[in-house]
Design a protein around this motif. Structure first.
Motif, mmCIF file in Angstrom:
data_model
loop_
_atom_site.group_PDB
_atom_site.id
_atom_site.type_symbol
_atom_site.label_atom_id
_atom_site.label_comp_id
_atom_site.label_asym_id
_atom_site.label_seq_id
_atom_site.Cartn_x
_atom_site.Cartn_y
_atom_site.Cartn_z
ATOM 1 N N TRP A 36 0.854 -1.181 0.000
ATOM 2 C CA TRP A 36 0.000 0.000 0.000
ATOM 3 C C TRP A 36 0.895 1.237 0.000
ATOM 4 C CZ3 TRP A 36 -5.153 0.169 -0.609
ATOM 5 C CH2 TRP A 36 -5.902 -0.987 -0.347
ATOM 6 N N ARG A 38 0.525 5.732 -0.528
ATOM 7 C CA ARG A 38 -0.406 6.849 -0.574
ATOM 8 C C ARG A 38 0.293 8.056 -1.167
ATOM 9 N NH1 ARG A 38 -1.049 8.259 5.931
ATOM 10 N NH2 ARG A 38 1.049 9.167 6.224
ATOM 11 N N GLU A 46 4.172 7.738 -1.008
ATOM 12 C CA GLU A 46 4.760 7.314 0.267
ATOM 13 C C GLU A 46 4.388 5.875 0.591
ATOM 14 O OE1 GLU A 46 4.517 8.661 5.010
ATOM 15 O OE2 GLU A 46 3.028 9.346 3.571
ATOM 16 N N VAL A 48 3.261 2.867 2.739
ATOM 17 C CA VAL A 48 2.402 2.710 3.914
ATOM 18 C C VAL A 48 2.602 1.342 4.547
ATOM 19 C CG1 VAL A 48 0.021 2.638 4.749
ATOM 20 C CG2 VAL A 48 0.694 4.318 3.007
ATOM 21 N N THR A 60 5.639 -2.007 7.742
ATOM 22 C CA THR A 60 4.810 -0.836 8.006
ATOM 23 C C THR A 60 5.655 0.426 7.923
ATOM 24 O OG1 THR A 60 3.479 -2.184 9.515
ATOM 25 C CG2 THR A 60 3.152 0.194 9.589
ATOM 26 N N GLY A 61 5.101 1.442 7.279
ATOM 27 C CA GLY A 61 5.801 2.708 7.176
ATOM 28 C C GLY A 61 5.898 3.417 8.522
ATOM 29 N N VAL A 64 2.974 5.634 9.934
ATOM 30 C CA VAL A 64 1.703 5.012 10.309
ATOM 31 C C VAL A 64 1.887 3.881 11.307
ATOM 32 C CG1 VAL A 64 0.703 5.634 8.085
ATOM 33 C CG2 VAL A 64 1.725 3.352 8.398
ATOM 34 N N PHE A 68 -1.733 1.787 11.656
ATOM 35 C CA PHE A 68 -2.192 1.041 10.486
ATOM 36 C C PHE A 68 -1.679 -0.394 10.558
ATOM 37 C CE2 PHE A 68 -2.568 4.769 7.237
ATOM 38 C CZ PHE A 68 -3.302 5.491 8.159
ATOM 39 N N MET A 83 -6.887 1.042 9.143
ATOM 40 C CA MET A 83 -6.349 2.337 9.536
ATOM 41 C C MET A 83 -7.117 2.856 10.740
ATOM 42 S SD MET A 83 -5.818 4.056 5.774
ATOM 43 C CE MET A 83 -7.571 4.244 5.494
ATOM 44 N N ASP A 90 -3.235 12.068 7.167
ATOM 45 C CA ASP A 90 -3.409 10.804 6.449
ATOM 46 C C ASP A 90 -4.229 10.972 5.179
ATOM 47 O OD1 ASP A 90 -3.827 9.311 9.669
ATOM 48 O OD2 ASP A 90 -2.034 9.191 8.399
ATOM 49 N N TYR A 94 -4.951 6.437 -1.788
ATOM 50 C CA TYR A 94 -4.265 5.217 -1.370
ATOM 51 C C TYR A 94 -4.291 4.211 -2.510
ATOM 52 C CZ TYR A 94 -3.891 6.833 3.429
ATOM 53 O OH TYR A 94 -3.548 7.529 4.549
#
Length: 124
Positions: A36, A38, A46, A48, A60-61, A64, A68, A83, A90, A94
């Protein structure tokens, strides 16, 4: 050719939650990982989150982390993005994507197929 279709976006108040889904069709296996990303207006795409179909490892970024969660159902070729505790930062489109190479899961260039995106808007 894999087609990826995102759903679940919308308008939500700050502190609220949304769950995005991404369904892959047209191919038995949607790559070796799905991610994912966004993108907000005027900003770069970016990372996610991502999930590797081999072993189910998730990534995971930093922006988040703790809010998330990415999960997936390999049998259904579907990946989800839960989320929570959303904030106005945010707000973005996405996108889900399928990776067929072994490039970094964090880089958009590693992914070969992209969905059309779903808009998430968080009001303050």
């Amino acid at each position: 050719q894999v087609q990826l279709v995102e759903s679940g976006g919308g308008l939500v108040q700050a502190g609220g939650s949304l769950r995005l889904s991404c369904a892959a069709s047209g191919r038995t296996v949607s790559g070796n990982a799905m991610g994912w990303f966004r993108q907000a207006p005027g900003k770069e795409r970016e990372f996610v989150g991502a999930i590797s179909w081999s072993g189910g490892r998730t990534y995971t970024g930093d922006s988040v982390l703790g809010r998330f969660t990415i999960s997936g159902d390999n049998a259904r070729n579907t990946v989800y993005l839960q989320m929570n505790n959303l904030n106005p930062e945010d707000t973005a489109a996405y996108y889900c994507a399928a990776r067929y190479s072994f490039g970094s899961v964090y880089l958009p260039s590693s992914y070969g197929n992209w969905g059309q995106g779903t808009q998430v808007t968080v009001s303050s």
